[in-house]
Write an enzyme that holds these catalytic residues in place. Structure first.
Site, mmCIF file in Angstrom:
data_model
loop_
_atom_site.group_PDB
_atom_site.id
_atom_site.type_symbol
_atom_site.label_atom_id
_atom_site.label_comp_id
_atom_site.label_asym_id
_atom_site.label_seq_id
_atom_site.Cartn_x
_atom_site.Cartn_y
_atom_site.Cartn_z
ATOM 1 N N ARG A 1 -4.620 -12.761 2.549
ATOM 2 C CA ARG A 1 -3.414 -14.135 2.474
ATOM 3 C C ARG A 1 -4.212 -15.455 2.945
ATOM 4 N NH1 ARG A 1 -0.218 -9.981 4.569
ATOM 5 N NH2 ARG A 1 1.881 -9.646 3.581
ATOM 6 N N SER B 1 -5.792 -6.205 6.735
ATOM 7 C CA SER B 1 -4.626 -6.474 7.075
ATOM 8 C C SER B 1 -4.476 -7.115 8.291
ATOM 9 C CB SER B 1 -3.685 -5.173 7.045
ATOM 10 O OG SER B 1 -3.793 -4.500 5.937
ATOM 11 N N HIS C 1 -2.066 -2.593 3.320
ATOM 12 C CA HIS C 1 -1.585 -3.437 2.312
ATOM 13 C C HIS C 1 -1.023 -4.929 2.900
ATOM 14 C CE1 HIS C 1 -1.198 -2.812 -2.428
ATOM 15 N NE2 HIS C 1 -0.772 -4.155 -2.175
HETATM 16 C C1 LIG Z 1 0.127 -11.828 -2.716
HETATM 17 C C2 LIG Z 1 -0.570 -10.447 -2.181
HETATM 18 C C3 LIG Z 1 -0.966 -9.604 -3.448
HETATM 19 C C4 LIG Z 1 -1.377 -8.493 -3.440
HETATM 20 N N1 LIG Z 1 -1.840 -7.851 -4.546
HETATM 21 C C5 LIG Z 1 -2.616 -6.675 -4.337
HETATM 22 C C6 LIG Z 1 -2.878 -6.024 -5.541
HETATM 23 O O1 LIG Z 1 -2.708 -6.275 -6.594
HETATM 24 N N2 LIG Z 1 -3.771 -4.814 -5.366
HETATM 25 C C7 LIG Z 1 -4.213 -4.412 -3.930
HETATM 26 O O2 LIG Z 1 -4.845 -3.413 -3.841
HETATM 27 N N3 LIG Z 1 -3.717 -5.274 -2.833
HETATM 28 C C8 LIG Z 1 -2.951 -6.272 -2.988
HETATM 29 N N4 LIG Z 1 -2.712 -7.031 -1.985
HETATM 30 C C9 LIG Z 1 -3.100 -6.463 -0.683
HETATM 31 C C10 LIG Z 1 -4.462 -7.121 -0.117
HETATM 32 O O3 LIG Z 1 -5.539 -6.703 -0.974
HETATM 33 C C11 LIG Z 1 -4.923 -6.790 1.435
HETATM 34 O O4 LIG Z 1 -4.613 -5.349 1.490
HETATM 35 C C12 LIG Z 1 -4.015 -7.537 2.207
HETATM 36 O O5 LIG Z 1 -3.287 -8.739 1.748
HETATM 37 C C13 LIG Z 1 -4.622 -7.578 3.613
HETATM 38 O O6 LIG Z 1 -3.765 -8.249 4.484
HETATM 39 P P1 LIG Z 1 -3.848 -9.867 4.766
HETATM 40 O O7 LIG Z 1 -3.039 -10.596 3.754
HETATM 41 O O8 LIG Z 1 -3.151 -9.859 6.246
HETATM 42 O O9 LIG Z 1 -5.228 -10.221 4.916
HETATM 43 C C14 LIG Z 1 -1.994 -8.045 -2.054
HETATM 44 C C15 LIG Z 1 -1.756 -8.895 -0.925
HETATM 45 C C16 LIG Z 1 -0.974 -10.066 -0.921
HETATM 46 C C17 LIG Z 1 -0.699 -10.678 0.122
#
Ligand SMILES: Cc1cc2nc3c(=O)[nH]c(=O)nc-3n(C[C@H](O)[C@H](O)[C@H](O)COP(=O)(O)O)c2cc1C
Length: 412
Positions: A338, A315, A283
């Site tokens: 992100r 991630s 996540h």
């Molecule tokens: C602001 C934010 C909101 C997110 N909301 C969700 C979500 O609603 N559902 C979900 O499965 N993952 C959510 N994620 C996790 C992302 O789907 C993903 O796993 C993660 O951002 C990957 O890492 P990275 O940001 O380093 O690329 C969220 C991530 C961020 C940064």
């Protein structure tokens, strides 16, 4: 030229632009991790412990980063991860981000907790759309969401399973940003100091649909929700279990993915329940601060289920070289979270498109520099492990096989 690039030459530039545009409370919600942010840092550090082993004098002039994912060809090996806040980075940011993805021919995942309704995104963005599902305690309400996603033409369902309770994101409590918004002296000052966001995002919502809220929620929930700090889920889903996944498998006739897998045994269970893909993810370091980086466990998951299911990873991916490493470790594709959110915050659809273009250019350059012509050719033989514990099973054997085939080419 600078305009086309928005002045951003890498994802870090887009992050800086997002930092200037968006209120601090909102930016931190996107940017930060959980507790002491060990997982967040380790997601990046893990890439630095894996080096690339370039080959040379390979004709890479016809190289391609095309992949085939669930039977569809796409020009890049990435897809957009679900992030609940794209619509807070930019007015209807989900639509801009989805359009940028569609233009690049890559899938976009809409989060359950988005600010724009799934039907509107499907109508206005087009492209390849996946829907991410959080299961609520009232399963019937969640199942209604699944039916809506089916009716709206979403081609895949991504069930997130790594949030039995919400992560301990203390900064959100300090910053006091809530959905729906409630204003405090502190966050009003924060908003006033970011006028481009105040007028361009919040102002536009207020002038059209009103305060941003979770538009996918059924009215039973939407109207009952009281403001909570962002990231503190309103509804616990700590009773979620494998039976829920089996029920979803029966309900959903298209591609089904399970997101938030970090254990090879869970990957096997997900495949046994009929999932078409597992998404190896922590996540983005936002939930469990002591979790390992997904790339650290990826080879084991690929080993466990790679022959019968698609394996996707996310991630910490910020550079094309990170994507190349993820693919070389055995992933079929990489989700970007992100990085494209920073782009959306920096410039809406154009910013999201810029983030995707940066990945495209960087992946292409890295593939050329390591002497690799296609994603299918990428494998652990292109990797050097600083920490031998990460070595995928069969790493030595594959390296030797490649050496043999090269020798054959040289001799032949
Ligand atoms: C602001 C934010 C909101 C997110 N909301 C969700 C979500 O609603 N559902 C979900 O499965 N993952 C959510 N994620 C996790 C992302 O789907 C993903 O796993 C993660 O951002 C990957 O890492 P990275 O940001 O380093 O690329 C969220 C991530 C961020 C940064």
């Amino acid at each position: 030229m600078a305009d086309q690039n928005l002045g951003a030459y890498n994802i870090a530039d887009l992050r800086e632009m997002a930092l200037r545009r968006v209120p601090k409370g909102m930016f931190e919600f996107v940017d930060r991790g959980t507790e002491d942010e060990v997982a967040l840092r380790n997601n990046r550090a893990a890439f630095e412990r894996i080096k690339l082993r370039p080959r040379t004098l390979v004709d890479v002039s016809g190289r391609s980063q095309e992949i085939t994912l669930f039977g569809n060809k796409q020009e890049m090996p990435i897809a957009i991860a679900p992030t609940g806040t794209a619509g807070l980075m930019w007015y209807e940011g989900e639509i801009g981000l989805a359009r940028a993805a569609a233009e690049a021919g890559i899938p976009f995942t809409l989060a359950t907790g988005s600010m724009t309704a799934m039907e509107k995104v499907a109508d206005e963005a087009g492209g390849r759309l996946w829907f991410q599902l959080y299961l609520w305690p009232d399963r019937a309400l969640s199942h209604k969401l699944v039916e809506r996603a089916k009716a709206a033409g979403y081609e895949a369902l991504v069930v997130t399973v790594d949030g039995a309770v919400s992560g301990n994101r203390e900064y959100n409590l300090r910053n006091g940003f809530t959905v729906p918004f409630t204003f405090t002296a502190r966050n009003i000052t924060d908003v006033l100091m970011h006028p481009r966001w105040m007028f361009g995002v919040l102002g536009r919502y207020l002038a059209t649909t009103g305060m941003p809220r979770y538009e996918n929620y059924p009215s039973e929930l939407k109207n009952k929700i009281t403001a909570r700090p962002m990231g503190r889920s309103m509804l616990k889903s700590d009773s979620l279990n494998w039976d829920d996944l089996r029920v979803l498998r029966k309900m959903w006739p298209h591609t089904l993915m399970v997101k938030g897998i970090l254990h090879p045994q869970d990957a096997i269970l997900a495949a046994d329940c009929g999932a078409d893909a597992v998404i190896v993810s922590n996540h983005g370091g936002r939930n469990l601060d002591s979790s390992m980086a997904p790339v650290e466990v990826l080879p084991e998951v690929v080993d466990a289920v790679g022959k019968r299911t698609t394996v996707i990873v996310d991630s910490g991916f910020r550079r094309g070289s990170d994507v190349v490493k993820g693919l070389a470790l055995g992933a079929n594709a990489v989700l970007i979270g992100r990085a494209t959110l920073y782009g959306t915050a920096a410039g809406g659809q154009a910013g999201a498109a810029r983030a995707i273009a940066i990945f495209r250019e960087e992946i292409d350059r890295v593939m050329a520099l390591i002497g690799c012509r296609s994603v299918a050719e990428l494998g652990p033989e292109y990797l050097q492990f600083i920490d031998p514990a990460f070595r995928p099973a069969g790493y030595g054997k594959r390296s030797l096989k490649l050496l043999d085939s090269n020798r054959a080419v040289a001799e032949g």
